[in-house]
Design a protein around this motif. Structure first.
Motif, PDB file in Angstrom:
ATOM      1  N   ARG A 217     -35.542 -37.945  -7.319  1.00 22.14           N
ATOM      2  CA  ARG A 217     -34.427 -38.566  -8.016  1.00 22.14           C
ATOM      3  C   ARG A 217     -33.959 -37.609  -9.103  1.00 22.14           C
ATOM      4  O   ARG A 217     -34.751 -37.145  -9.909  1.00 22.14           O
ATOM      5  CB  ARG A 217     -34.866 -39.893  -8.618  1.00 22.14           C
ATOM      6  CG  ARG A 217     -33.856 -40.584  -9.513  1.00 22.14           C
ATOM      7  CD  ARG A 217     -32.636 -41.106  -8.804  1.00 22.14           C
ATOM      8  NE  ARG A 217     -32.927 -42.033  -7.733  1.00 22.14           N
ATOM      9  CZ  ARG A 217     -31.988 -42.697  -7.051  1.00 22.14           C
ATOM     10  NH1 ARG A 217     -30.699 -42.490  -7.323  1.00 22.14           N
ATOM     11  NH2 ARG A 217     -32.312 -43.524  -6.095  1.00 22.14           N
TER      12      ARG A 217
ATOM     13  N   ASP B 121     -26.342 -43.049  -7.035  1.00 23.84           N
ATOM     14  CA  ASP B 121     -26.459 -44.294  -7.790  1.00 23.84           C
ATOM     15  C   ASP B 121     -25.659 -44.135  -9.076  1.00 23.84           C
ATOM     16  O   ASP B 121     -25.940 -43.247  -9.880  1.00 23.84           O
ATOM     17  CB  ASP B 121     -27.928 -44.579  -8.109  1.00 23.84           C
ATOM     18  CG  ASP B 121     -28.138 -45.952  -8.752  1.00 23.84           C
ATOM     19  OD1 ASP B 121     -27.146 -46.568  -9.194  1.00 23.84           O
ATOM     20  OD2 ASP B 121     -29.296 -46.397  -8.820  1.00 23.84           O
TER      21      ASP B 121
ATOM     22  N   ALA C 119     -27.775 -46.817 -12.401  1.00 18.53           N
ATOM     23  CA  ALA C 119     -29.123 -46.726 -12.969  1.00 18.53           C
ATOM     24  C   ALA C 119     -29.137 -46.074 -14.346  1.00 18.53           C
ATOM     25  O   ALA C 119     -30.091 -46.260 -15.109  1.00 18.53           O
ATOM     26  CB  ALA C 119     -30.045 -45.947 -12.026  1.00 18.53           C
TER      27      ALA C 119
END
Length: 234
Positions: free
Chosen positions: A4, A112, A115
């Protein structure tokens, strides 16, 4: 293997080993820099730089006191390169001047925008060549020769760079891709090539194309009509 990463959309392509200075003025990316600075000692202080395919680099402003949407109306290319934070200068207005260095290539699996204040993405690390490659070595010699010709057409002092060209084929392929006057799409295609030999072959085609165009432009004569009249004042 996936990871990530914070993601920074830019109108340029970053390559491994290349220096990228940035002026950070948007609040969401100031938050990103603060996040990186706050990581524990020894942690990788890096984020993903991804070229914008469509849209705008700067997000539209939000309501007073709040940042605009984290992602804005932007479409990203799939392949990017991480930028390792090397130097940070905090500015009086809350912004930062930072110096980063390209580190490793990745492919975006999923983005994303909820987040964190900035974009994050699940990424897959792309393979990098390891060990000697005879084909890449031969291609590197040809690329160096053509690149020197190219530099002689576009730079007043081509020796300034040509004397410093790296011998390592992979490093050379990244340097040529980053410094030649190519479009973002051309650079993006080069970044996405996994093997050094394939990248060098593509660069030979591009450099030969650019060199031929530059020579043709220089060979165009001045029209006689421009020579016949008096000089035009600046």
């Amino acid at each position: 293997m996936t990871a990530r990463l914070p993601v920074f959309p830019l109108g340029t392509v970053l390559f491994p080993g290349l220096v990228l200075p940035l002026h950070i003025f948007e609040e969401r990316y100031q938050a990103l820099v603060r996040h990186l600075i706050g990581l524990p000692e020894g942690a990788a202080r890096e984020f993903g730089v991804v070229a914008i395919q469509a849209g705008w680099e700067v997000a539209p402003p939000g309501p007073p006191g709040r940042p605009g949407p984290a992602g804005g109306e932007v479409t990203l290319h799939e392949v990017g390169c991480t930028a390792e934070l090397r130097q940070v200068t905090e500015l009086a207005d809350g912004g930062f001047d930072i110096v980063t260095v390209g580190r490793r290539r990745f492919r975006i699996a999923e983005v994303d925008d909820a987040a964190a204040p900035y974009l994050t993405a699940e990424v897959e690390w792309l393979p990098e060549p390891a060990g000697a490659d005879e084909v890449a070595d031969l291609l590197a010699a040809r690329v160096i020769s053509v690149f020197r010709q190219y530099l002689g057409l576009v730079r007043p002092d081509p020796q300034e760079i040509s004397e410093q060209l790296p011998e390592d084929p992979t490093v050379l392929s990244h340097l040529v891709a980053a410094t030649a006057a190519l479009t973002v799409d051309d650079r993006q295609r080069l970044l996405a090539i996994d093997d050094t030999a394939g990248r060098l072959r593509a660069e030979l085609r591009l450099l030969n194309r650019e060199t031929a165009l530059l020579r043709e432009i220089r060979a165009v004569p001045v029209p006689l009509s421009e020579l016949a009249g008096p000089p035009v004042p600046n």
